[in-house]
Design a protein around this motif. Structure first.
Motif, PDB file in Angstrom:
ATOM      1  N   GLY A 100       0.390  -1.128   0.146  1.00  0.00           N
ATOM      2  CA  GLY A 100      -0.140   0.090  -0.584  1.00  0.00           C
ATOM      3  C   GLY A 100       0.943   1.062  -0.294  1.00  0.00           C
ATOM      4  O   GLY A 100       1.727   1.202   0.690  1.00  0.00           O
ATOM      5  N   ALA A 101       0.400   2.293  -0.681  1.00  0.00           N
ATOM      6  CA  ALA A 101       1.067   3.165  -0.281  1.00  0.00           C
ATOM      7  C   ALA A 101       1.362   3.809   0.539  1.00  0.00           C
ATOM      8  O   ALA A 101       2.499   4.441   0.671  1.00  0.00           O
ATOM      9  CB  ALA A 101       0.121   4.808  -1.385  1.00  0.00           C
ATOM     10  N   LYS A 102       0.343   3.895   1.981  1.00  0.00           N
ATOM     11  CA  LYS A 102       0.770   3.962   3.024  1.00  0.00           C
ATOM     12  C   LYS A 102       2.195   3.953   3.225  1.00  0.00           C
ATOM     13  O   LYS A 102       2.692   4.543   4.539  1.00  0.00           O
ATOM     14  CB  LYS A 102      -0.849   3.887   4.120  1.00  0.00           C
ATOM     15  CG  LYS A 102      -0.135   4.148   5.176  1.00  0.00           C
ATOM     16  CD  LYS A 102      -1.647   4.061   6.434  1.00  0.00           C
ATOM     17  CE  LYS A 102      -1.408   5.204   7.109  1.00  0.00           C
ATOM     18  NZ  LYS A 102      -2.580   4.570   7.707  1.00  0.00           N
ATOM     19  N   ASN A 176      -6.045  14.706  -1.408  1.00  0.00           N
ATOM     20  CA  ASN A 176      -7.682  14.450  -0.304  1.00  0.00           C
ATOM     21  C   ASN A 176      -6.736  15.331   1.299  1.00  0.00           C
ATOM     22  O   ASN A 176      -5.210  15.360   0.748  1.00  0.00           O
ATOM     23  CB  ASN A 176      -7.050  12.932  -0.209  1.00  0.00           C
ATOM     24  CG  ASN A 176      -7.843  11.936   1.206  1.00  0.00           C
ATOM     25  OD1 ASN A 176      -8.057  13.320   2.297  1.00  0.00           O
ATOM     26  ND2 ASN A 176      -7.095  11.318   1.939  1.00  0.00           N
ATOM     27  N   ASP A 204       2.351  11.891  -3.958  1.00  0.00           N
ATOM     28  CA  ASP A 204       1.278  10.766  -3.981  1.00  0.00           C
ATOM     29  C   ASP A 204       0.265  11.453  -4.413  1.00  0.00           C
ATOM     30  O   ASP A 204      -0.405  12.017  -3.891  1.00  0.00           O
ATOM     31  CB  ASP A 204       0.812  11.005  -2.179  1.00  0.00           C
ATOM     32  CG  ASP A 204       0.352   9.751  -1.719  1.00  0.00           C
ATOM     33  OD1 ASP A 204       0.076   9.325  -1.953  1.00  0.00           O
ATOM     34  OD2 ASP A 204      -0.537  10.197  -0.295  1.00  0.00           O
ATOM     35  N   TYR A 207      -5.139   8.986  -6.318  1.00  0.00           N
ATOM     36  CA  TYR A 207      -5.981   8.965  -6.875  1.00  0.00           C
ATOM     37  C   TYR A 207      -5.793   9.439  -8.416  1.00  0.00           C
ATOM     38  O   TYR A 207      -6.976  10.378  -9.063  1.00  0.00           O
ATOM     39  CB  TYR A 207      -7.441  10.107  -6.340  1.00  0.00           C
ATOM     40  CG  TYR A 207      -7.567  10.049  -5.357  1.00  0.00           C
ATOM     41  CD1 TYR A 207      -8.067   9.010  -4.496  1.00  0.00           C
ATOM     42  CD2 TYR A 207      -6.604  10.316  -3.087  1.00  0.00           C
ATOM     43  CE1 TYR A 207      -8.328   8.531  -3.063  1.00  0.00           C
ATOM     44  CE2 TYR A 207      -7.007  10.155  -2.400  1.00  0.00           C
ATOM     45  CZ  TYR A 207      -7.849   9.131  -2.314  1.00  0.00           C
ATOM     46  OH  TYR A 207      -8.057   9.167  -0.694  1.00  0.00           O
ATOM     47  N   SER A 235      -1.189   3.785  -5.891  1.00  0.00           N
ATOM     48  CA  SER A 235      -1.316   2.190  -5.131  1.00  0.00           C
ATOM     49  C   SER A 235      -2.929   1.559  -6.159  1.00  0.00           C
ATOM     50  O   SER A 235      -3.476   2.760  -6.986  1.00  0.00           O
ATOM     51  CB  SER A 235      -2.018   3.062  -4.592  1.00  0.00           C
ATOM     52  OG  SER A 235      -2.979   2.310  -3.474  1.00  0.00           O
ATOM     53  N   SER A 237      -5.497   0.728  -4.543  1.00  0.00           N
ATOM     54  CA  SER A 237      -6.757   0.563  -3.843  1.00  0.00           C
ATOM     55  C   SER A 237      -7.668   1.493  -4.181  1.00  0.00           C
ATOM     56  O   SER A 237      -8.403   0.637  -4.007  1.00  0.00           O
ATOM     57  CB  SER A 237      -6.077   1.716  -2.626  1.00  0.00           C
ATOM     58  OG  SER A 237      -5.194   0.703  -1.421  1.00  0.00           O
ATOM     59  N   LYS A 238      -7.521   2.408  -4.662  1.00  0.00           N
ATOM     60  CA  LYS A 238      -9.154   3.190  -5.492  1.00  0.00           C
ATOM     61  C   LYS A 238      -9.197   2.984  -6.157  1.00  0.00           C
ATOM     62  O   LYS A 238     -10.240   2.686  -6.553  1.00  0.00           O
ATOM     63  CB  LYS A 238      -8.153   4.533  -4.795  1.00  0.00           C
ATOM     64  CG  LYS A 238      -7.290   5.458  -3.071  1.00  0.00           C
ATOM     65  CD  LYS A 238      -8.272   4.791  -1.920  1.00  0.00           C
ATOM     66  CE  LYS A 238      -7.425   4.954  -0.458  1.00  0.00           C
ATOM     67  NZ  LYS A 238      -6.949   6.091  -0.210  1.00  0.00           N
ATOM     68  N   ARG A 246      -3.813  -4.693   0.261  1.00  0.00           N
ATOM     69  CA  ARG A 246      -2.628  -3.636   0.552  1.00  0.00           C
ATOM     70  C   ARG A 246      -1.416  -4.376  -0.293  1.00  0.00           C
ATOM     71  O   ARG A 246      -0.501  -4.198  -0.198  1.00  0.00           O
ATOM     72  CB  ARG A 246      -1.695  -4.189   1.766  1.00  0.00           C
ATOM     73  CG  ARG A 246      -3.024  -4.166   2.890  1.00  0.00           C
ATOM     74  CD  ARG A 246      -3.410  -3.246   3.310  1.00  0.00           C
ATOM     75  NE  ARG A 246      -2.958  -2.114   3.698  1.00  0.00           N
ATOM     76  CZ  ARG A 246      -2.960  -0.782   3.047  1.00  0.00           C
ATOM     77  NH1 ARG A 246      -4.226  -0.576   1.708  1.00  0.00           N
ATOM     78  NH2 ARG A 246      -2.221   0.081   2.831  1.00  0.00           N
TER      79      ARG A 246
END
Ligand SMILES: *Cc1c(COP(=O)(O)O)cnc(C)c1O
Length: 393
Positions: A100-102, A176, A204, A207, A235, A237-238, A246
């Protein structure tokens, strides 16, 4: 027992009070509707899940993965960047897999920040940029995101001596929590700034695929010379509704990628290979889901914007991202306003102050809420008469 200062220094969790209220209400059987969480409600597309199911049966995927990711995954990322942004990446040197990017964002701080170093961090912003800095012993210089600047940091407003000292600059567009977007001309100015002051840019972009009305977000790496100074986090994720699996990537400057690889290889052991195989399917398979999901989010966006305007809030429909960033009436803090909305209408929104001081005066609503719930929530909202704020004299 004594914990490290870095734990003690963590900013207080803003949502404690709100979380407690939600729990109480739910235990009383109240239908609390939450617009607070940015986590796609739509399932991962079936062709991706099918690939994951197959890959999970292959015993080669039961063993430790490599930190940098499967060569096939890095190639898929490189091809995707070429197809989507026209950006060329060497899959062996300029791409790394992330849990995951996080994860990559948190670890990136350890690559650049020594105690006392400065990171340029947007305010409001995703909290991991500043928390990562804090964990590494660094200090944040906050770059305010202001509406009059299109929610872009004003680089000229950063004092020269701060810029000279700064090691990294964090940016994220589509943004975000503000939903703002940045164009290539702005990214180009950031590249010049970073070269002038020898600063690493960490962009980052989770999106990048979520956009409306024909708008296509650009990659930071499309700017001339960006690869000399920057890496970009992205990522699945979205974009592909894969938050639970992840997987993400960092791409760009090979020395920066190598530094991240060295930190990561000492702390984690990479992304489970079956997940990487599923991600390859997502990146290289048909992309129908992206447009379908964006059509759903766009309908929701328009409904939420309409409902917020009806109750008198000032709000612009975002061109991209999953978030509506709305200005609240004078006289309330964002936390007071969110609490009031929960008390009176059983609706949860995120107070803007949770993203930094400049987020004060705003609330964030996420579009990742199933349609039926969204409709119920908006109906309640439409009937809301915002009470006048208590005088604080
Ligand atoms: C969701 C989000 C992330 C994290 O994405 P993962 O890949 O799921 O870790 C990173 N940055 C921003 C701004 C986000 O909103």
């Amino acid at each position: 027992m004594k914990f490290a200062n870095r734990i003690e220094k963590l900013p207080p969790y803003l949502f404690v009070e709100i979380s407690r209220k939600i729990a109480v209400k739910r235990s009383q059987g109240i239908d609390v509707i939450t617009f607070a969480i940015g986590d796609p409600d739509i399932p991962t597309p079936p062709h991706i899940i099918n690939r994951l199911r197959e890959a999970s049966l292959d015993s080669r995927n039961h063993r430790y993965p490599e930190t940098e990711g499967l060569p096939e995954y890095r190639r898929a990322v490189s091809q995707w960047y070429k197809r989507r942004f026209g950006v060329s990446l060497d899959p062996d040197k300029e791409v790394i897999s992330l849990i995951g990017a996080k994860e990559g964002i948190g670890h990136a701080a350890l690559c650049f920040i020594d105690p006392g170093d400065i990171a340029l961090v947007p305010d409001p912003g995703y909290p991991v940029y500043s928390v990562g800095t804090l964990f590494a012993g660094g200090e944040c210089y906050w770059m305010p995101l202001l509406e009059e600047n299109g929610w872009l940091p004003d680089l000229d407003a950063i004092p020269r001596e701060v810029a000279r000292k700064a090691k990294v600059l964090w940016l994220s567009y589509p943004n975000n929590p503000t939903g703002a977007v940045a164009g290539l001309d702005y990214f180009q100015r950031v590249v010049e700034f970073a070269k002038q002051y020898d600063i690493a840019v960490l962009h980052d972009a989770p999106y990048s695929e979520i956009a409306y009305d024909g708008y296509k977000p650009v990659s930071f790496l499309q700017a001339h010379g960006a690869k000399d100074v920057a890496i970009e986090f992205n990522s699945l994720s979205k974009s592909y509704n894969m938050t639970g699996w992840r997987i993400g990537m960092a791409v760009g400057n090979s020395e920066m990628i190598n530094a991240l690889m060295r930190v990561k290889s000492n702390l984690d052991s990479g992304v489970p290979q079956a997940i990487q195989v599923a991600a390859i399917e997502a990146l290289t398979g048909h992309q129908d889901a992206i447009d379908q999901h964006n059509a759903i989010y766009k309908r929701r966006r328009d409904k939420v914007v309409h409902a917020l305007r009806q109750i008198g809030l000032k709000v612009q429909p975002p061109k991209a991202s999953l978030y509506i960033w709305a200005r609240i009436p004078e006289g309330y803090t964002s936390s007071e306003f969110a609490t009031l909305l929960l008390d009176e209408k059983d609706i949860v929104v995120t107070p803007g102050a949770g993203y930094g001081r400049q987020g004060e005066g705003h609330i964030r609503l996420s579009l990742t809420i199933p349609d039926a719930e969204l409709e119920r929530g908006l109906k309640r909202l439409a009937s809301w008469k915002i009470p006048p704020p208590k005088s604080k004299g």
